[in-house]
Design an enzyme around this catalytic site. Structure first.
Site, mmCIF file in Angstrom:
data_model
loop_
_atom_site.group_PDB
_atom_site.id
_atom_site.type_symbol
_atom_site.label_atom_id
_atom_site.label_comp_id
_atom_site.label_asym_id
_atom_site.label_seq_id
_atom_site.Cartn_x
_atom_site.Cartn_y
_atom_site.Cartn_z
ATOM 1 N N LYS A 79 0.845 -1.199 0.000
ATOM 2 C CA LYS A 79 0.000 0.000 0.000
ATOM 3 C C LYS A 79 0.879 1.247 0.000
ATOM 4 O O LYS A 79 1.885 1.300 0.713
ATOM 5 C CB LYS A 79 -0.916 -0.025 1.241
ATOM 6 N N SER A 154 -9.870 1.776 2.636
ATOM 7 C CA SER A 154 -8.977 2.516 1.789
ATOM 8 C C SER A 154 -7.926 1.660 1.081
ATOM 9 O O SER A 154 -7.291 2.131 0.134
ATOM 10 C CB SER A 154 -8.243 3.579 2.617
ATOM 11 N N SER A 178 -10.164 -0.602 6.846
ATOM 12 C CA SER A 178 -9.580 -0.455 5.515
ATOM 13 C C SER A 178 -8.890 -1.674 4.932
ATOM 14 O O SER A 178 -8.533 -1.660 3.747
ATOM 15 C CB SER A 178 -8.586 0.703 5.502
HETATM 16 N N1 GLN Z 1 -13.317 4.097 5.949
HETATM 17 C C1 GLN Z 1 -12.838 4.554 7.216
HETATM 18 C C2 GLN Z 1 -12.449 6.007 7.107
HETATM 19 O O1 GLN Z 1 -12.717 6.579 6.116
HETATM 20 C C3 GLN Z 1 -11.679 3.713 7.659
HETATM 21 C C4 GLN Z 1 -10.443 3.993 6.904
HETATM 22 C C5 GLN Z 1 -9.269 3.165 7.328
HETATM 23 O O2 GLN Z 1 -9.416 2.126 7.982
HETATM 24 N N2 GLN Z 1 -8.086 3.650 6.995
HETATM 25 O O3 GLN Z 1 -11.896 6.586 7.973
#
Ligand code: GLN
Length: 489
Positions: A79, A154, A178
């Site tokens: 990532k 994400s 995410s």
């Molecule tokens: N979707 C969640 C957010 O927007 C979690 C994102 C994540 O785990 N990095 O914060």
């Protein structure tokens, strides 16, 4: 069977038995990337020369009889918020578009030490804020099961890469879901380890008390294999846990007789679609057929987790992202005659996308004097209550089984104008980060040809039990063998 269809574990066997060279494996994955990447768009950067060079080096070491490590020769997608020395690390943000990291993240060092080959840097929501990878400043990634849908986020690039067989393994990060939510959307296995099990050194921070790095794979054994490499103490992360590591692969015994599976009823409410609860309840029945025992549990604070997260995570983000000031890191925008304030605001207006700016504003507000007690400090108290709910639940059971996400993957653009609907995609995953617990998502069904995820949550540092349960379920079902077709439905 072509090499790209093999699991990481099978690839390591292939190399050990001298049936393939590291170079052959890397070449096949690079060829696959050439074929499908235009449709999937999983990578911000593909690293063909670096990967080939490294494969040749590993092959030379093999020829001279050296052991190249437990992941020797296996390509990994990383990532793009994990620092890679000498290579661009963008966080899928204009702010860091041309940032070249001066050092490797701890997990990147661990991958290298165990023989893995970084094949590319995966796309993501900007600074890991989002649930669809549509917040990438560069381009959205597509779901290999239906190219008209999102892969989740994400870590959508990492997950789409694994689902599209562009890499057998990937690293993601999980602050509120995410890793697990995109794994559910893409029919992959995704795991968030216990907070502190994997060092965050070199992970570009979003919300430091919640962020954790973890594996994305096509089966549970590969998740155990990759976790073994990345877990373990590192003194450069002050929250890193210093304890001997269990052997995660040997936890996969197939035996779950007597395992108590808690079913928290609150996780089946909150907008969870009927087809998701049905698939998850069927999966729980399957676990029971295999010798587990289901127990109903109640976790009344679950409904506050989302609201609490959206105070705590943006607060931490507003502080972490203060460093992007146009002075030390990344983008700088200024015109002759600008003072520091003008430079700062021009830089941050140009460098951050809308969602990131929004969160910085919320976080700054929640931390400001007069509001701190009403928001931030209260949210911390609720966080403690959420953690206590889990502690109580684990007095009655060994793992918790819930849906990972309330729906299957949605269409690109469907939620971009409705940030609240987007945030609901994480209702089932966020409570786990609030409590610092480990959890895994694995495929447990299909709805209209799209994957559904089962989430198994474990007690602190009990990765072995969720891996064992997930593996036993996987061995008794066929869901993990289904592959994405890379078409638009
Ligand atoms: N979707 C969640 C957010 O927007 C979690 C994102 C994540 O785990 N990095 O914060």
């Amino acid at each position: 069977m072509s090499l790209i269809e093999l699991s990481a574990y099978q690839l390591t066997q292939q190399i050990k038995n001298k049936k393939s060279s590291c170079r052959e494996i890397v070449d096949e994955f690079l060829e696959r990337i050439d074929d499908v990447e235009e449709r999937v768009k999983a990578f911000v950067t593909v690293l063909p020369e670096e990967a080939r060079r490294r494969a040749d080096l590993l092959d030379k070491r093999l020829q001279s009889g050296e052991d190249i490590g437990p992941l020797g020769g296996v390509p990994v997608a990383v990532k793009d918020l994990l620092c890679t020395r000498g290579l661009r690390t963008t966080c899928s943000s204009r702010m860091l578009e041309n940032f070249v990291a001066p050092y490797d993240a701890h997990v990147v060092e661990r991958l290298a030490a165990d023989g893995a080959i970084t094949i590319g840097k995966a796309n993501m929501d900007e600074f890991a804020m989002g649930s669809s990878t549509e917040n990438s400043a560069f381009f959205p990634t597509r779901n290999p099961w239906d190219l008209g849908r999102v892969p989740g986020g994400s870590s959508g690039g990492s997950t789409a890469a694994v689902a599209a067989l562009e890499a057998p393994l990937a690293l993601g990060s999980d602050t509120g879901g995410s890793i697990r939510q995109p794994a559910a959307y893409c029919g992959c296995v995704g795991m968030k380890p216990t907070y502190g099990l994997v060092s965050r050194y070199g992970l570009i921070a979003f919300a430091s008390s919640l962020d954790q790095i973890g594996p994305v794979t096509n089966d549970v054994r590969d998740a155990a294999l990759l976790l073994q490499t990345i877990a373990g103490h590192d003194r450069r992360d002050t929250t890193s846990i210093n304890r001997p590591l269990p052997d995660y692969l040997s936890a996969l015994t197939g035996d779950i007789k007597g395992l108590r599976v808690g079913v928290p009823r609150e996780f089946f409410a909150q907008g969870v679609e009927g087809y998701v609860s049905d698939a998850v309840r069927k999966a729980i029945d399957k676990l029971c057929e295999l010798g587990a025992e289901a127990v109903e549990v109640s976790m009344p604070t679950t409904e506050y987790a989302l609201a609490t997260y959206y105070i705590i995570a943006p607060s931490e983000a507003s502080s972490n992202l203060a460093r992007y000031d146009g002075v030390q890191y990344g983008l700088r925008r200024h015109e002759p005659g600008d003072d520091i304030i003008a430079m700062l605001s021009k830089t941050r207006a140009a460098g951050f996308g809308h969602e990131v700016q929004h969160r910085i504003l919320i976080g700054t507000h929640a931390l400001s004097s007069g509001f701190y007690d009403a928001y931030y400090s209260k949210a911390q108290k609720v966080r403690t209550l959420i953690r206590r709910d889990f502690e109580k639940a684990f007095e009655q059971c060994d793992v918790l089984a819930t849906p990972t996400a309330p729906t299957v993957a949605f269409e690109l653009g469907a939620k971009t104008d409705d940030p609240f609907a987007m945030k609901l995609a994480d209702v089932c995953t966020i409570p786990v980060n609030m409590a610092g617990l480990p959890a895994i998502s694995l495929p447990c069904g299909l709805h209209d040809g799209l994957p559904i995820g089962l989430q198994l949550i474990g007690n602190l540092l009990d990765e072995s039990t969720i891996l064992r349960a997930a593996h036993a379920y996987e061995q008794a079902t066929e869901w993990h063998k289904q592959r994405a077709e890379l078409t638009k439905k």
